[in-house]
Scaffold this motif. Structure first.
Motif, mmCIF file in Angstrom:
data_model
loop_
_atom_site.group_PDB
_atom_site.id
_atom_site.type_symbol
_atom_site.label_atom_id
_atom_site.label_comp_id
_atom_site.label_asym_id
_atom_site.label_seq_id
_atom_site.Cartn_x
_atom_site.Cartn_y
_atom_site.Cartn_z
ATOM 1 N N ALA A 101 -24.869 30.271 12.955
ATOM 2 C CA ALA A 101 -25.002 31.685 13.303
ATOM 3 C C ALA A 101 -26.335 32.252 12.834
ATOM 4 C CB ALA A 101 -23.851 32.492 12.688
ATOM 5 N N ALA A 102 -26.856 31.707 11.736
ATOM 6 C CA ALA A 102 -28.142 32.177 11.213
ATOM 7 C C ALA A 102 -29.324 31.538 11.931
ATOM 8 C CB ALA A 102 -28.231 31.886 9.722
ATOM 9 N N GLY A 103 -29.060 30.584 12.815
ATOM 10 C CA GLY A 103 -30.127 29.987 13.617
ATOM 11 C C GLY A 103 -30.805 28.780 13.001
ATOM 12 N N TYR A 104 -30.206 28.189 11.962
ATOM 13 C CA TYR A 104 -30.822 27.017 11.341
ATOM 14 C C TYR A 104 -30.446 25.753 12.111
ATOM 15 C CZ TYR A 104 -32.061 29.964 7.388
ATOM 16 O OH TYR A 104 -32.599 30.952 6.605
ATOM 17 N N PRO A 105 -31.417 24.920 12.452
ATOM 18 C CA PRO A 105 -31.090 23.671 13.166
ATOM 19 C C PRO A 105 -30.374 22.692 12.251
ATOM 20 C CG PRO A 105 -33.425 23.723 12.572
ATOM 21 C CD PRO A 105 -32.872 25.077 12.222
ATOM 22 N N THR A 106 -29.575 21.819 12.839
ATOM 23 C CA THR A 106 -28.810 20.854 12.050
ATOM 24 C C THR A 106 -29.728 19.913 11.275
ATOM 25 O OG1 THR A 106 -28.670 19.405 13.992
ATOM 26 C CG2 THR A 106 -26.841 20.934 13.608
ATOM 27 N N SER A 107 -30.963 19.732 11.731
ATOM 28 C CA SER A 107 -31.893 18.842 11.047
ATOM 29 C C SER A 107 -32.287 19.358 9.660
ATOM 30 C CB SER A 107 -33.162 18.662 11.888
ATOM 31 O OG SER A 107 -33.797 19.918 12.116
ATOM 32 N N ARG A 108 -32.028 20.639 9.394
ATOM 33 C CA ARG A 108 -32.402 21.213 8.110
ATOM 34 C C ARG A 108 -31.253 21.231 7.109
ATOM 35 N NH1 ARG A 108 -35.545 26.524 7.628
ATOM 36 N NH2 ARG A 108 -35.489 25.646 5.516
#
Length: 212
Positions: A101-108
């Motif tokens: 929801a916060a827009g962080y990609p799964t790679s992070r």
């Protein structure tokens, strides 16, 4: 006893920074599940600490519903990776929703389900810029050695709930959790390898920089 003025000042510091919508929603979900997330003041301190060391690799024990993780990610650089460990898959699913929801990609974000006492010994030594122990004091005391092993020189260890419901400062309190929090603070304070302080934010934030 804390004076009324000091209580007002403490409340002011807790509300000094507002949470974004994703973090506020994660907090609400945590409370619904019976989890007590870090306070806004503690989260803001974690964000600042991550930013101050230019953290690119952060490990967190105690994923919860993602409140502390979101604050940490906000302090890290755009290529920073958060590794977060928790034994409860249900809350980790909620945390994943919060990170999305916060827009962080799964790679992070690397989410590891399991007991920290099993996971941390397998993690690389001196390879993390910051390690956060957001668990009860007895578990924090048990995991502190592995946390310090994982930190690079100049890295930061942050232990939440270090005042444990205001019990640590009261010498009459001798329950196991209070004693564990008190003894961990003293051990870190007295270590020649650490530069340590205890911040009165939230329920207490014990912070140390690894110097050797």
């Amino acid at each position: 006893m804390v004076s009324a003025d000091k209580t007002l000042s403490w409340s002011y510091t807790q509300d000094f920074l507002a949470e974004d919508e994703a973090t506020a929603q994660a907090r609400m979900r945590g409370l619904e599940l019976g989890i007590i997330p870090v306070s806004t003041g503690t989260g803001a301190a974690l964000r600042m600490l991550a930013g101050s060391v230019g953290a690119k690799s952060v490990a967190e024990v105690g994923t919860g519903t993602g409140v502390s993780g979101l604050w940490l990610l906000a302090g890290m650089g755009p290529d920073g990776v958060l590794t977060t460990i928790d034994v409860e898959p249900e809350v980790q699913r909620e945390a994943r929703h919060a990170f999305d929801a916060a827009g962080y990609p799964t790679s992070r974000i690397r989410i590891i389900q399991g007991r920290a006492s099993d996971v941390m010994p397998r993690m690389a030594a001196r390879s993390y810029d910051m390690v956060v122990l957001d668990v009860d004091p007895q578990e924090s005391a048990y995991l502190a050695g592995d946390a310090l092993r994982m930190l690079r020189i100049g890295g930061v260890l942050a232990v939440t709930r270090a005042l444990w419901n205001d019990h640590v400062a009261d010498p009459a309190r001798r329950d196991a959790a209070t004693v564990a929090a008190r003894e961990l603070g003293k051990a870190m304070r007295d270590s020649d390898a650490l530069l340590t302080t205890l911040l009165p934010v939230g329920d207490g934030l014990l912070v140390a920089v690894r110097q050797a």
